[in-house]
Structure formats: C-alpha cells, structure tokens
Design an enzyme around this catalytic site. Structure first.
Site, PDB file in Angstrom:
ATOM      1  CG  ASP A   1     -15.642   5.052  12.457  1.00 19.83           C
ATOM      2  OD1 ASP A   1     -15.297   4.548  11.369  1.00 19.83           O
ATOM      3  OD2 ASP A   1     -15.016   5.971  13.013  1.00 19.83           O
TER       4      ASP A   1
ATOM      5  CB  VAL B   1      -6.373  -2.314   3.897  1.00 20.09           C
ATOM      6  CG1 VAL B   1      -6.756  -3.784   3.704  1.00 20.09           C
ATOM      7  CG2 VAL B   1      -5.194  -2.213   4.867  1.00 20.09           C
TER       8      VAL B   1
ATOM      9  CE  LYS C   1      -3.679   0.926  10.950  1.00 21.89           C
ATOM     10  NZ  LYS C   1      -4.293   0.198   9.823  1.00 21.89           N
TER      11      LYS C   1
ATOM     12  CB  SER D   1     -12.197  -0.135   8.410  1.00 22.82           C
ATOM     13  OG  SER D   1     -11.377  -0.154   7.254  1.00 22.82           O
ATOM     14  CB  ALA D   2     -14.109   0.649   3.255  1.00 27.59           C
ATOM     15  CG  ASP D   3      -9.305  -1.647   5.557  1.00 28.67           C
ATOM     16  OD1 ASP D   3      -9.456  -0.888   4.586  1.00 28.67           O
ATOM     17  OD2 ASP D   3      -8.437  -1.471   6.432  1.00 28.67           O
TER      18      ASP D   3
ATOM     19  CD  GLU E   1      -0.987   0.313   3.741  1.00 31.95           C
ATOM     20  OE1 GLU E   1      -1.414   1.465   3.914  1.00 31.95           O
ATOM     21  OE2 GLU E   1      -1.222  -0.640   4.498  1.00 31.95           O
TER      22      GLU E   1
ATOM     23  CE  LYS F   1      -6.730   6.329   5.761  1.00 30.79           C
ATOM     24  NZ  LYS F   1      -6.954   6.451   7.221  1.00 30.79           N
TER      25      LYS F   1
END
Length: 306
Positions: free
Chosen positions: A140, A108, A161, A142-144, A27, A88
C-alpha cells in the site's frame, strides 16, 4: 485532441502564466474529503487569500463534468465543498472521470498532473501520501510518490502524514531520485509534528535557495518533482509521542473494520480528529495555510529566476 482540449483555465490564472507571474496550485481533495461543509468553504476562501497576500495567484484544481479545471468559479467551488457524488481521483482514475463526465477531487498526484499540464510549477498541499505502515507486506504505497518521480512540479508540504511509515517513504523517494528539501529544517516534518527523526537531503535557509535548487534541477533536464518539507508553525505543533498513541489506536480500529485502499487516509484523519477532540484538525488547517504561504514565496522567487 490535445491534452489542453480537456482543460479550462481561469483567465486570471492564464494571464499570470503568460506573463511569468507566480501561481500556486491547490488541491481539492482537502475540500471534498478532508473537511465538513461549510467549514471547507471558509478554508478554501482563506487559503486563496493567503496565497494572494504573498503576491501569487491561487489555482485550485478539480475535475468537473468532463473538464480539468484550473481555478474554480464560486459555483464550482461550492460543488467541490458540498461533495455530493464527488470522487477522490488519482492518476489511474482521471481518464474514467473525464470520459464519463464525473466530478472528482484532485489528490496530490492528480493536482501535480493538472498543474504540469497548465504550466504551474509550484503546488501547496497539507501532507503527501507515502508508504503505509505495513506497506512492505501490503504494498500500500501512495501514487503521490510515483508522481513526484515523473512530474516536474515542486510540492510544498508539512512532510508526510504521520499515519504513514515515514522512514520507508523517504527511502522510496530516494530510490526514485526525488530531492527532499527542508525549509529551514534538517529534520523531515511529520505533518502535525515539526520533526519525524528522519533527515532531509538539504536544509535550505529560505525560499530563494529552494527556488534556485528547483530551477537548477529542471535546467539540467532532470525531470520529476521536488519535495519541500515545511514544518507546521510551533504554536500549532502537536507532541510526536502523544500523536503516535492516537495514530496506533486509529490504525487498530481501521484494521478491525477492514478499511483499505483509498479509504484508509480519510478514515484515519477523521478518527484522529475525533480522538484529539478536534485539536488535530485545527493543526491540519494551520499547516495548510503555512504551506500555501511558503509555496507563494517560492513561486515568486522562481518567477524572478525565469
């Protein structure tokens, strides 16, 4: 136009893909939004060396001037590292950035998309995004995680994380049908820490086992990614309880300042670096190298099976 009409692949990478040689996607968000200049230039060079040392070809991805870049030239790499007007970019942002010819660093999710478009099967990152603490209220997430559900790329990470709600992140992945494999561990890693207290779906003995699982999944036409949890090396691991205290302090400050959305992770990582006097940053660098090393080994094993 076809999707490949938007993409530039470095000849070395394309040749490797054409001849079933191992390639590892990397990435660019970690360069543009995770490290200061010029330290990020040194990191970018070193992580590519780590991949090559294991016999694979590195492919750093980015969006530059309306093009999806699979592999970066030295000048393009410097553009991403200087991070001047570099956004980003997640899945939702890709069409706008490409159509408007804006420069964007791949997260990611977007690195997985770019890798899949190019035919790259393995991607090494630091830690994935996931369900944020309090995410059951804020939504909230993540789109990951959605990308892992739908895009067939194997992702090597040091877990999620530690700033996230790791239990809910793993529950989400289970719901989405994403296999979570431990590389020599039955405990899902927590980024800076080797253990989170949550289990993986299968503790693989080595990279050959991981490659066999990946190949079998895709042979069965079970689309979507495979997540490989690869613990940070012991000599760079931090104490879980101490890091929890630091993270809670950083979260309180983020809440006080109203930091939200895509800005929250960079803010928290920078604050944690400050609070640990740089120790967390050094660990972050080392786990990223370790993930690149393991991803290269998995890519080699996959090449043997194809």
């Amino acid at each position: 136009m076809q999707m490949k009409d938007y993409m530039d692949v470095l000849p070395e990478i394309q040749e490797a893909l054409d001849h079933n040689q191992p390639v590892v996607a990397l990435e660019s968000t970690i360069l543009s939004h995770g490290m200061p200049f010029p330290e990020n230039v040194g990191f970018a060079a070193e992580v590519e060396k780590v991949v090559r040392a294991e016999g694979a070809i590195p492919a750093t991805t980015a969006l530059i001037n309306g093009r999806i870049k699979i592999g970066l030239s030295p000048s393009e790499l410097e553009t991403m590292c200087r991070a001047e007007n570099v956004g980003k970019v997640s899945r939702r942002d890709m069409p706008t950035y490409l159509a408007m010819k804006k420069n964007g660093a791949t997260t990611v999710a977007t690195t997985m998309i770019c890798a899949a478009m190019a035919g790259i099967k393995v991607f090494a990152t630091g830690g994935i995004g996931g369900v944020h603490r309090g995410g059951e209220v804020t939504m909230d997430i993540s789109a990951d995680l959605q990308e892992l559900k739908q895009t067939s790329v194997a992702v090597v990470c040091a877990g999620a994380k530690q700033i996230l709600d790791i239990g809910r992140t793993l529950e989400y992945l289970e719901t989405m049908g994403v296999p979570v494999i431990g590389n020599g561990t039955s405990d899902f890693p927590a980024f800076y820490c080797r253990k989170s207290g949550f289990g993986v779906d299968y503790a693989a003995k080595n990279e050959a086992e991981i490659a066999a699982i990946i190949k079998t999944k895709w042979d069965l036409k079970l689309d979507g990614g495979v997540l490989i949890g690869n613990p940070i090396p012991e000599e760079y691991a931090l104490d879980f309880d101490e890091m929890e205290q630091v993270i809670n302090q950083a979260l309180a400050e983020a809440d006080e300042k109203g930091v939200r959305g895509k800005e929250i992770t960079p803010f928290l990582l920078a604050k944690i670096k400050e609070l640990t006097k740089g120790v967390s940053f050094a660990s972050n660098v080392q786990l990223a190298y370790n993930n690149a090393r393991v991803a290269a080994k998995i890519s080699k094993e996959l090449s043997k099976l194809s």
